[in-house]
Design a protein around this motif. Sequence first.
Motif, PDB file in Angstrom:
ATOM      1  N   SER A 113       0.848  -1.202   0.075  1.00 20.13           N
ATOM      2  CA  SER A 113      -0.187  -0.019  -0.123  1.00 20.13           C
ATOM      3  C   SER A 113       0.760   1.246   0.188  1.00 20.13           C
ATOM      4  CB  SER A 113      -0.971  -0.032   1.196  1.00 20.13           C
ATOM      5  OG  SER A 113      -0.282  -0.089   2.557  1.00 20.13           O
ATOM      6  N   LYS A 171       1.904   3.767  -3.098  1.00 20.62           N
ATOM      7  CA  LYS A 171       1.275   4.703  -3.822  1.00 20.62           C
ATOM      8  C   LYS A 171       2.039   6.002  -3.963  1.00 20.62           C
ATOM      9  CE  LYS A 171      -3.234   7.314  -3.126  1.00 20.62           C
ATOM     10  NZ  LYS A 171      -4.665   7.413  -2.525  1.00 20.62           N
ATOM     11  N   VAL A 196      -3.875  -4.426  -3.121  1.00 18.85           N
ATOM     12  CA  VAL A 196      -4.260  -3.172  -2.231  1.00 18.85           C
ATOM     13  C   VAL A 196      -5.140  -2.281  -2.777  1.00 18.85           C
ATOM     14  CG1 VAL A 196      -2.248  -3.853  -0.744  1.00 18.85           C
ATOM     15  CG2 VAL A 196      -1.996  -2.434  -2.505  1.00 18.85           C
TER      16      VAL A 196
END
Length: 341
Positions: free
Chosen positions: A107, A110, A142
Amino acid sequence: MSKTPVDIWYTRCGGATASTLAIQKGWLAAEFDPAEVTLHSLRDSNERSVRESHYDHSITSMFREGGNIPPIWARARGADTVVLGITWVDEFQSVVVCADSAIRELSQLKGKRLAMPKYVGSTIDFQRGANFHGFANALSLVGLGRDDVEFVDVIIDRAAGDSPGPSGSAELAALATGRVDAVFLRQASGYKLAQDRQPHLRELIRLTDVPDPFKRINNGTPRPVTVHRQFLDSHPDLVVRYLSVLLRASDWAVANPDGAIAAIAEEDAKVGAAITAATFPKLATSLRPRLTADYVAGLEAQKNFLRDWGFLAADFDIQDWIVEGPLAEAERLVARAIAAE
């Protein structure tokens, strides 16, 4: 008056194919009398235009078993090929960052920079397509997509030779210098690179271990067996016999798993049997060509991904690409031969 032998060209890639076993063990050569068939290895040709058929399928008498991006790309450009069978060989796929990176989980990718190889001089940049799909699969786990990250091109000049080099080496160099934040690795070469640099890398995800098979789809999974429709129409008996050799080779692999690993490892002397076994965790039981609904769906998913990410000249119907009869007949041919033993 004797007939002129029929020319058959063969090619395989990625090593982990029934074709590799059939060629190495001499079973393909033993199947065809030289008076009826002349076998040619594409990779042994001195002509680059001939070797390029591995990517563009320009030779109409060629059987190809291997990574799916080139045959899908060629079909989308109008190559009148057919899929005779499909294998599902899961291979090492991993997303890595530097060991000292603050990125600890997927995650956190990003907004980060992901290495994307760009091979100059390639007929079809399948490595780029493979990297896009690897990252896309990982990000989707994710809830992230292509707009959530920055893809950074890593230029690799292929014009000077035929080999694209070890998968991931240029990208890892970019990671080491801080140009990018994460790298996608795959195949035996990627596994070896990861092992060689293990103290300096941290693995965020190994897609090979993800339960959903559609999250493991990439250039090497699934792998189609293809030939031109013209050759199938002209020589259906030879096509069936060719497929029967692949079926017998895959049966041998199931009965001789260590032998299969050793044979596949011979395709790349740089990696060896241990790395081959780690790269392909279910190799011996994965080499049999099939046309099951899930295998076809996997090939269609890969085609759709390449279409949606701009790799294809046009879309096409995957069902129109599949021809089931020859493999079914080859299965019957092998069954009859076993019963007669």
